[in-house]
Design a protein around this motif. Sequence first.
Motif, PDB file in Angstrom:
ATOM      1  N   PRO A  64       0.811  -1.229   0.000  1.00  0.00           N
ATOM      2  CA  PRO A  64       0.000   0.000   0.000  1.00  0.00           C
ATOM      3  C   PRO A  64       0.837   1.268   0.000  1.00  0.00           C
ATOM      4  N   ALA A  65       1.977   1.266   0.674  1.00  0.00           N
ATOM      5  CA  ALA A  65       2.816   2.457   0.719  1.00  0.00           C
ATOM      6  C   ALA A  65       3.330   2.829  -0.668  1.00  0.00           C
ATOM      7  N   GLY A  66       3.501   1.820  -1.524  1.00  0.00           N
ATOM      8  CA  GLY A  66       4.009   2.075  -2.870  1.00  0.00           C
ATOM      9  C   GLY A  66       3.033   2.822  -3.749  1.00  0.00           C
ATOM     10  N   LEU A  67       1.742   2.829  -3.385  1.00  0.00           N
ATOM     11  CA  LEU A  67       0.753   3.506  -4.219  1.00  0.00           C
ATOM     12  C   LEU A  67       0.996   5.008  -4.274  1.00  0.00           C
ATOM     13  N   PHE A  68       1.463   5.589  -3.174  1.00  0.00           N
ATOM     14  CA  PHE A  68       1.714   7.026  -3.137  1.00  0.00           C
ATOM     15  C   PHE A  68       3.116   7.409  -3.607  1.00  0.00           C
ATOM     16  N   ALA A 113      -3.753   4.063   8.133  1.00  0.00           N
ATOM     17  CA  ALA A 113      -3.625   5.472   8.518  1.00  0.00           C
ATOM     18  C   ALA A 113      -2.161   5.888   8.509  1.00  0.00           C
ATOM     19  N   ARG A 114      -1.289   4.969   8.893  1.00  0.00           N
ATOM     20  CA  ARG A 114       0.141   5.270   8.900  1.00  0.00           C
ATOM     21  C   ARG A 114       0.665   5.423   7.476  1.00  0.00           C
ATOM     22  N   VAL A 115       0.077   4.704   6.528  1.00  0.00           N
ATOM     23  CA  VAL A 115       0.465   4.829   5.129  1.00  0.00           C
ATOM     24  C   VAL A 115       0.201   6.258   4.651  1.00  0.00           C
ATOM     25  N   TYR A 116      -0.965   6.783   5.001  1.00  0.00           N
ATOM     26  CA  TYR A 116      -1.293   8.163   4.626  1.00  0.00           C
ATOM     27  C   TYR A 116      -0.334   9.145   5.298  1.00  0.00           C
ATOM     28  N   GLY A 120       2.699  11.874   3.697  1.00  0.00           N
ATOM     29  CA  GLY A 120       2.692  13.314   3.887  1.00  0.00           C
ATOM     30  C   GLY A 120       1.380  13.901   4.356  1.00  0.00           C
ATOM     31  N   PHE A 121       0.293  13.119   4.352  1.00  0.00           N
ATOM     32  CA  PHE A 121      -1.018  13.658   4.709  1.00  0.00           C
ATOM     33  C   PHE A 121      -1.077  14.031   6.186  1.00  0.00           C
ATOM     34  N   THR A 122      -1.637  15.196   6.456  1.00  0.00           N
ATOM     35  CA  THR A 122      -1.790  15.665   7.828  1.00  0.00           C
ATOM     36  C   THR A 122      -3.253  15.900   8.206  1.00  0.00           C
ATOM     37  N   SER A 143     -11.678   6.980  13.157  1.00  0.00           N
ATOM     38  CA  SER A 143     -11.242   8.160  13.914  1.00  0.00           C
ATOM     39  C   SER A 143     -10.056   7.824  14.811  1.00  0.00           C
ATOM     40  N   ALA A 144     -10.114   6.668  15.466  1.00  0.00           N
ATOM     41  CA  ALA A 144      -9.024   6.268  16.356  1.00  0.00           C
ATOM     42  C   ALA A 144      -7.737   6.033  15.574  1.00  0.00           C
ATOM     43  N   ALA A 145      -7.855   5.410  14.399  1.00  0.00           N
ATOM     44  CA  ALA A 145      -6.671   5.125  13.582  1.00  0.00           C
ATOM     45  C   ALA A 145      -6.015   6.417  13.119  1.00  0.00           C
TER      46      ALA A 145
END
Length: 356
Positions: A64-68, A113-116, A120-122, A143-145
Amino acid sequence: MILVLVGIGLGVVHVLTSPVATTTTTTTTTTLAPTTTTTLAPLVTMSAVGDTDLGNTPQLPANPAGLFAPVRSLLTGDIVFGNLEGTMTTGGPSKCAHSGVGCYAFRVPPSYARVYRDAGFTVLNSANNHSYDFGAVGESQTSAALSTAGIVQAGLPGQIGLVRVHGVRVAFCDFAPYGLTNNLLSYSAEDSLIATARREASVVVVYMHAGAEGPNADHVTRHEEYFYGEDRGNPYLFAHRAIDDGASVVIGSGPHVVRGLEWYRGHLIAYSLGDFTNYEAFATVGNLDLSFVLHLTLTSSGHVSAASVSPVVLLPGGQAVPDPRGSVLGLLNSLSRSDFASSAALISPTGRVEAP
């Protein structure tokens, strides 16, 4: 009014509870590490993208991290915003459990959520038609994630996302035409939430998940828009009212195609940023594969001092990659001229949004 102070991740969360219409307002503040040098007149930089979805359990990407990865260099600024089209959950009943063809419920594991965040997403938006795909359990786990990953969430009923950068407070007021989000169909709710945000922040970003969908939905009609009989609001009236209420800038997505940009009373409105990186979630044929990253520089008083566009194209399967041909630029200018005439926000060949 109740103020709760809790430490998390990258900084501090302030949960502010006060009445907004018939809902409760929740304000979330995260202090982010600045990416630019603070000056006597601080500027806030921001990048924003449209709809994202990294899969649908059990159909998930191997990496999943590779998608971004191809667009990571475009996701820059003090704030990086995107629309989370779905949930991050392992439980809850699907809204499609007893529905037929045409029902879509999206979820990925909470670990995404960690992938986002690593991309760079904040700030991520949950005001859309998929935030409640797996009921209250799915919404709560999402929400928790996001909180655990240090991402500010906005868009649930009464919820405002607050970010402090260089001492400047930036509020995100996100809306969609649903009662399980900040309801775009209620102008009184729009007025109240933006008024609350203005008391909390000097910069107010309004997001709208609005308008009809599909390849023929790229124009702003200035009328109420419907999709399969569902009222998706009047994006033109909503956006103008948001600026009248004190919004600094309005951005949108939801139609799954890009729409034009407009200057209204000196403020920028980007009616649809289109789709962004996803995994086998959205169609990528015709104009559905064109998208962009919107870059903004905002003053501490909420004025857009600079704006630019980074063109991207969606590959089959949904991955966004930079588009050196800039194919979306001509389309955006054509739509803007057609829909807004003299108030159109036009883009130069280098991607700069021309000042009004």
